[in-house]
Design an enzyme around this catalytic site. Structure first.
Site, PDB file in Angstrom:
ATOM      1  N   ARG A  52      -0.844  14.462  12.999  1.00  0.00           N
ATOM      2  CA  ARG A  52      -0.043  14.156  11.805  1.00  0.00           C
ATOM      3  C   ARG A  52       0.128  15.418  10.965  1.00  0.00           C
ATOM      4  O   ARG A  52      -0.495  15.578   9.907  1.00  0.00           O
ATOM      5  CB  ARG A  52      -0.686  13.025  11.003  1.00  0.00           C
ATOM      6  CG  ARG A  52      -0.670  11.738  11.798  1.00  0.00           C
ATOM      7  CD  ARG A  52      -1.286  10.599  11.082  1.00  0.00           C
ATOM      8  NE  ARG A  52      -0.466  10.107   9.981  1.00  0.00           N
ATOM      9  CZ  ARG A  52      -0.854   9.118   9.168  1.00  0.00           C
ATOM     10  NH1 ARG A  52      -2.016   8.558   9.329  1.00  0.00           N
ATOM     11  NH2 ARG A  52      -0.063   8.709   8.206  1.00  0.00           N
ATOM     12  N   PRO A  53       0.996  16.329  11.423  1.00  0.00           N
ATOM     13  CA  PRO A  53       1.176  17.589  10.698  1.00  0.00           C
ATOM     14  C   PRO A  53       1.873  17.382   9.347  1.00  0.00           C
ATOM     15  O   PRO A  53       2.454  16.319   9.116  1.00  0.00           O
ATOM     16  CB  PRO A  53       2.081  18.396  11.634  1.00  0.00           C
ATOM     17  CG  PRO A  53       2.800  17.386  12.454  1.00  0.00           C
ATOM     18  CD  PRO A  53       1.875  16.205  12.582  1.00  0.00           C
ATOM     19  N   ILE A  54       1.793  18.378   8.455  1.00  0.00           N
ATOM     20  CA  ILE A  54       2.528  18.284   7.181  1.00  0.00           C
ATOM     21  C   ILE A  54       3.491  19.460   7.020  1.00  0.00           C
ATOM     22  O   ILE A  54       3.838  19.849   5.910  1.00  0.00           O
ATOM     23  CB  ILE A  54       1.582  18.176   5.954  1.00  0.00           C
ATOM     24  CG1 ILE A  54       0.651  19.395   5.847  1.00  0.00           C
ATOM     25  CG2 ILE A  54       0.781  16.887   5.975  1.00  0.00           C
ATOM     26  CD1 ILE A  54       0.061  19.565   4.449  1.00  0.00           C
ATOM     27  N   LYS A  64       0.831  -1.212   0.000  1.00  0.00           N
ATOM     28  CA  LYS A  64       0.000   0.000   0.000  1.00  0.00           C
ATOM     29  C   LYS A  64       0.864   1.261   0.000  1.00  0.00           C
ATOM     30  O   LYS A  64       0.672   2.158  -0.808  1.00  0.00           O
ATOM     31  CB  LYS A  64      -0.909  -0.003   1.239  1.00  0.00           C
ATOM     32  CG  LYS A  64      -1.567   1.345   1.518  1.00  0.00           C
ATOM     33  CD  LYS A  64      -2.479   1.294   2.708  1.00  0.00           C
ATOM     34  CE  LYS A  64      -1.867   1.647   4.038  1.00  0.00           C
ATOM     35  NZ  LYS A  64      -1.624   3.075   4.273  1.00  0.00           N
ATOM     36  N   ILE A  81       6.842   7.151  17.300  1.00  0.00           N
ATOM     37  CA  ILE A  81       6.472   7.828  16.043  1.00  0.00           C
ATOM     38  C   ILE A  81       5.124   8.538  16.204  1.00  0.00           C
ATOM     39  O   ILE A  81       4.998   9.724  15.908  1.00  0.00           O
ATOM     40  CB  ILE A  81       6.400   6.820  14.869  1.00  0.00           C
ATOM     41  CG1 ILE A  81       7.673   5.967  14.800  1.00  0.00           C
ATOM     42  CG2 ILE A  81       6.146   7.544  13.546  1.00  0.00           C
ATOM     43  CD1 ILE A  81       8.944   6.678  14.454  1.00  0.00           C
ATOM     44  N   ASP A  91       3.888   0.687  12.363  1.00  0.00           N
ATOM     45  CA  ASP A  91       2.764  -0.012  11.730  1.00  0.00           C
ATOM     46  C   ASP A  91       2.648  -1.476  12.163  1.00  0.00           C
ATOM     47  O   ASP A  91       1.707  -2.160  11.766  1.00  0.00           O
ATOM     48  CB  ASP A  91       2.884   0.062  10.193  1.00  0.00           C
ATOM     49  CG  ASP A  91       2.643   1.466   9.676  1.00  0.00           C
ATOM     50  OD1 ASP A  91       2.110   2.293  10.420  1.00  0.00           O
ATOM     51  OD2 ASP A  91       3.006   1.733   8.507  1.00  0.00           O
ATOM     52  N   ARG A 123      -5.194  10.174   4.171  1.00  0.00           N
ATOM     53  CA  ARG A 123      -4.204  11.240   4.342  1.00  0.00           C
ATOM     54  C   ARG A 123      -3.143  11.220   3.255  1.00  0.00           C
ATOM     55  O   ARG A 123      -2.567  12.258   2.920  1.00  0.00           O
ATOM     56  CB  ARG A 123      -3.539  11.122   5.706  1.00  0.00           C
ATOM     57  CG  ARG A 123      -4.503  11.182   6.852  1.00  0.00           C
ATOM     58  CD  ARG A 123      -3.757  11.084   8.144  1.00  0.00           C
ATOM     59  NE  ARG A 123      -2.786  12.156   8.253  1.00  0.00           N
ATOM     60  CZ  ARG A 123      -3.047  13.361   8.716  1.00  0.00           C
ATOM     61  NH1 ARG A 123      -4.247  13.655   9.135  1.00  0.00           N
ATOM     62  NH2 ARG A 123      -2.103  14.276   8.758  1.00  0.00           N
TER      63      ARG A 123
HETATM   64  N1  EPU Z   1       5.775  14.655  11.108  1.00  0.00           N
HETATM   65  C1  EPU Z   1       5.868  15.991  11.379  1.00  0.00           C
HETATM   66  N2  EPU Z   1       5.731  16.875  10.352  1.00  0.00           N
HETATM   67  C2  EPU Z   1       5.511  16.476   9.076  1.00  0.00           C
HETATM   68  C3  EPU Z   1       5.424  15.106   8.802  1.00  0.00           C
HETATM   69  C4  EPU Z   1       5.555  14.211   9.842  1.00  0.00           C
HETATM   70  O1  EPU Z   1       6.073  16.381  12.534  1.00  0.00           O
HETATM   71  O2  EPU Z   1       5.408  17.330   8.191  1.00  0.00           O
HETATM   72  C5  EPU Z   1       5.940  13.668  12.194  1.00  0.00           C
HETATM   73  C6  EPU Z   1       4.696  12.835  12.460  1.00  0.00           C
HETATM   74  O3  EPU Z   1       3.799  13.487  13.310  1.00  0.00           O
HETATM   75  C7  EPU Z   1       5.282  11.572  13.050  1.00  0.00           C
HETATM   76  C8  EPU Z   1       6.615  11.430  12.303  1.00  0.00           C
HETATM   77  O4  EPU Z   1       6.910  12.716  11.783  1.00  0.00           O
HETATM   78  O5  EPU Z   1       5.533  11.777  14.409  1.00  0.00           O
HETATM   79  C9  EPU Z   1       6.632  10.419  11.210  1.00  0.00           C
HETATM   80  O6  EPU Z   1       5.517  10.596  10.360  1.00  0.00           O
HETATM   81  P1  EPU Z   1       5.601  10.328   8.789  1.00  0.00           P
HETATM   82  O7  EPU Z   1       5.488  11.619   8.074  1.00  0.00           O
HETATM   83  O8  EPU Z   1       6.779   9.470   8.482  1.00  0.00           O
HETATM   84  O9  EPU Z   1       4.274   9.504   8.536  1.00  0.00           O
HETATM   85  P2  EPU Z   1       3.466   9.538   7.190  1.00  0.00           P
HETATM   86  O10 EPU Z   1       4.373   9.766   6.061  1.00  0.00           O
HETATM   87  O11 EPU Z   1       2.275  10.405   7.343  1.00  0.00           O
HETATM   88  C10 EPU Z   1       3.759   7.004   6.631  1.00  0.00           C
HETATM   89  C11 EPU Z   1       2.864   5.837   6.387  1.00  0.00           C
HETATM   90  C12 EPU Z   1       2.210   5.444   7.712  1.00  0.00           C
HETATM   91  C13 EPU Z   1       3.310   5.077   8.698  1.00  0.00           C
HETATM   92  C14 EPU Z   1       4.271   6.265   8.859  1.00  0.00           C
HETATM   93  C15 EPU Z   1       5.462   5.951   9.733  1.00  0.00           C
HETATM   94  C16 EPU Z   1       2.171   6.171   4.103  1.00  0.00           C
HETATM   95  C17 EPU Z   1       1.095   6.488   3.139  1.00  0.00           C
HETATM   96  N3  EPU Z   1       1.854   6.201   5.401  1.00  0.00           N
HETATM   97  O12 EPU Z   1       2.927   8.040   7.138  1.00  0.00           O
HETATM   98  O13 EPU Z   1       1.432   4.294   7.441  1.00  0.00           O
HETATM   99  O14 EPU Z   1       2.748   4.773   9.955  1.00  0.00           O
HETATM  100  O15 EPU Z   1       4.771   6.653   7.569  1.00  0.00           O
HETATM  101  O16 EPU Z   1       6.165   4.881   9.249  1.00  0.00           O
HETATM  102  O17 EPU Z   1       3.283   5.870   3.702  1.00  0.00           O
HETATM  103  C18 EPU Z   1      -0.325   2.771   7.783  1.00  0.00           C
HETATM  104  O18 EPU Z   1       0.011   2.225   6.721  1.00  0.00           O
HETATM  105  O19 EPU Z   1      -1.153   2.265   8.589  1.00  0.00           O
HETATM  106  C19 EPU Z   1       0.261   4.062   8.134  1.00  0.00           C
HETATM  107  C20 EPU Z   1      -0.270   4.868   9.040  1.00  0.00           C
END
Ligand code: EPU
Length: 418
Positions: free
Chosen positions: A121-123, A22, A327, A305, A92
């Site tokens: 989950r900020p961006i 996925k 995380i 995960d 998301r």
């Molecule tokens: N974070 C920030 N700012 C940002 C982005 C992230 O502070 O701009 C923080 C988050 O709050 C978190 C950490 O950084 O504490 C890591 O988050 P990350 O951005 O890596 O998560 P993500 O990219 O939103 C992906 C997977 C998730 C998985 C996480 C961590 C995808 C589509 N989603 O999410 O998958 O848990 O990485 O490995 O790739 C799932 O499949 O169930 C799922 C939630």
């Protein structure tokens, strides 16, 4: 809505094939925005999230066909640059179109993802990267709007390791002018799969899989043909835990041991037998599960995960285990449902203390997010009696017919509508 019903305590045995990933296919689908041709992929999992990404790309103007694991995305006529709230709120990962749309149209309008069952989950890191590449970003009525002249290269130091953040900026930089260097980039295998696809399209990306990724912008990208999506390491991990329960014995086909090495090491410490073959893994459960501690970390650390699924196993281990979630510190929605089945779990901040019990018993339980629902299905497999897992649409977001796969290896599991 549908629920999954499980008569537990059955020993599973046999072979299960792992589906495509996925979290690899979603950014790869977004990458198709960057070219104007017909892209084709194989080993694409049939998931609600893939359907959501198909809908989103179709709204943008792409022509898409998806049948039996084969996906074709014709991106020639993409002519819109807005990702509406209705889709982003259900997935998301829709935010992954922000970078490619900004790159193709010099503008994008993408709904800001809202709250999430697994916590904040900020961006901000995605937006920081885009700004460094020369985009202006504003927030308007719940939407992020970007505008830019042609994006240009730059050095992007991520403050946290972010998977989709790294992917979004890699996607943005592929066609930008000059060189982009991502520092503290995410090293997850899904980032590597995306870089591989982009390079086959004609991009110039080095270092994916390490924390420094260098992207030399090119003038255009071609469509990619028959790219095989990597196997899903979290589905593989979930099935490995299924094998560790009830002294089961499963051989997983189509998976990469190196992607699940940290989990395999942990399972071996519980007394589970893990044998590595070429492209397959055999997992044999023990009648004496030892307790282990888990601390989630970015790859190659223990994946967040897989935290919920391994917690189900530890509910039945001898002794105490401590789970520390680094995380997503609030990702513990499964614990209250597991407790209803007789598990002994206490939450302290971002940690869960699990004391193993002799058995858990079936109960009606509610899925709250994707991985929590997987942990509840596993709990149903292990429990004495009948478990009903409600709201399985969470499971269907990210697992390709998990119930059917489990049924084929001996689980007494079925679906009903309610
Ligand atoms: N974070 C920030 N700012 C940002 C982005 C992230 O502070 O701009 C923080 C988050 O709050 C978190 C950490 O950084 O504490 C890591 O988050 P990350 O951005 O890596 O998560 P993500 O990219 O939103 C992906 C997977 C998730 C998985 C996480 C961590 C995808 C589509 N989603 O999410 O998958 O848990 O990485 O490995 O790739 C799932 O499949 O169930 C799922 C939630």
């Amino acid at each position: 809505m549908q629920k999954i019903i499980i008569e537990g305590s059955k020993r599973l045995s046999g072979e299960v094939t792992v589906s495509g990933a996925k979290n690899a296919v979603l950014p790869i689908m977004a990458a198709c925005i960057l070219n104007e041709g017909e892209n084709t992929f194989t080993n694409v999992p049939d998931l609600a999230d893939v359907q959501t990404m198909i809908k989103l790309l179709e709204i943008l103007g792409a022509k898409i066909e998806f049948e039996k694991g084969n996906l074709s995305i014709d991106s020639k006529n993409i002519n819109k640059w807005e990702a509406p709230y209705d889709l982003v709120k259900t997935m998301r990962a829709s935010v992954l179109v922000l970078g490619p749309l900004t790159s193709r149209f010099q503008k994008a309008r993408v709904s800001l993802p809202g709250g999430c069952a697994i916590g904040e989950r900020p961006i901000d890191q995605h937006l920081k990267g885009l700004k460094i590449l020369g985009a202006k970003t504003i927030l308007d009525e719940g939407y992020v709007e970007t505008s830019a002249k042609k994006l240009k290269g730059g050095v992007v130091p991520f403050d946290v390791s972010t998977v989709t953040g790294t992917e979004n900026i890699m996607l943005s930089a592929a066609l930008s002018k000059g060189e982009t260097v991502l520092l503290n980039a995410a090293c997850e295998p899904e980032v590597v799969d995306l870089a591989n696809v982009l390079n086959l399209m004609g991009a110039n990306i080095e270092g994916a899989g390490t924390d420094i990724i260098t992207i030399k912008g090119v003038n255009g990208l071609n469509a990619v043909k028959d790219y095989e999506i990597m196997p899903d390491r979290i589905e593989a991990g979930t099935l490995m835990v299924a094998a560790a329960l009830n002294q089961s014995d499963l051989t997983l086909k189509n998976c990469k041991f190196e992607h699940v090495g940290t989990l395999a090491g942990k399972l071996i410490q519980t007394g589970t037998k893990v044998t590595r073959f070429n492209n397959s893994i055999r997992v044999q459960g023990t009648d004496n599960i030892k307790s282990i501690d888990i601390s989630t970390l970015p790859y190659p650390g223990f994946p967040t995960d897989m935290q919920a699924q391994v917690m189900t196993l530890m509910c039945l281990a001898r002794g105490m285990s401590i789970f520390t979630e680094n995380i997503f510190p609030q990702r513990f929605m499964h614990t209250s449902e597991l407790r209803r089945m007789g598990a002994d779990i206490k939450l302290i901040g971002n940690s869960a203390v699990v004391r193993g019990v002799k058995e858990i018993s079936g109960a009606p339980i509610m899925a709250s997010d994707l991985r929590a629902s997987a942990s509840l299905v596993l709990a149903g497999l292990a429990a004495k009696g009948k478990t009903e897992v409600l709201r399985v649409y969470h499971l269907d977001r990210g697992y390709d017919k998990l119930d059917k796969k489990l049924e084929a290896v001996g689980a007494n599991i079925w679906r009903e509508s309610y």
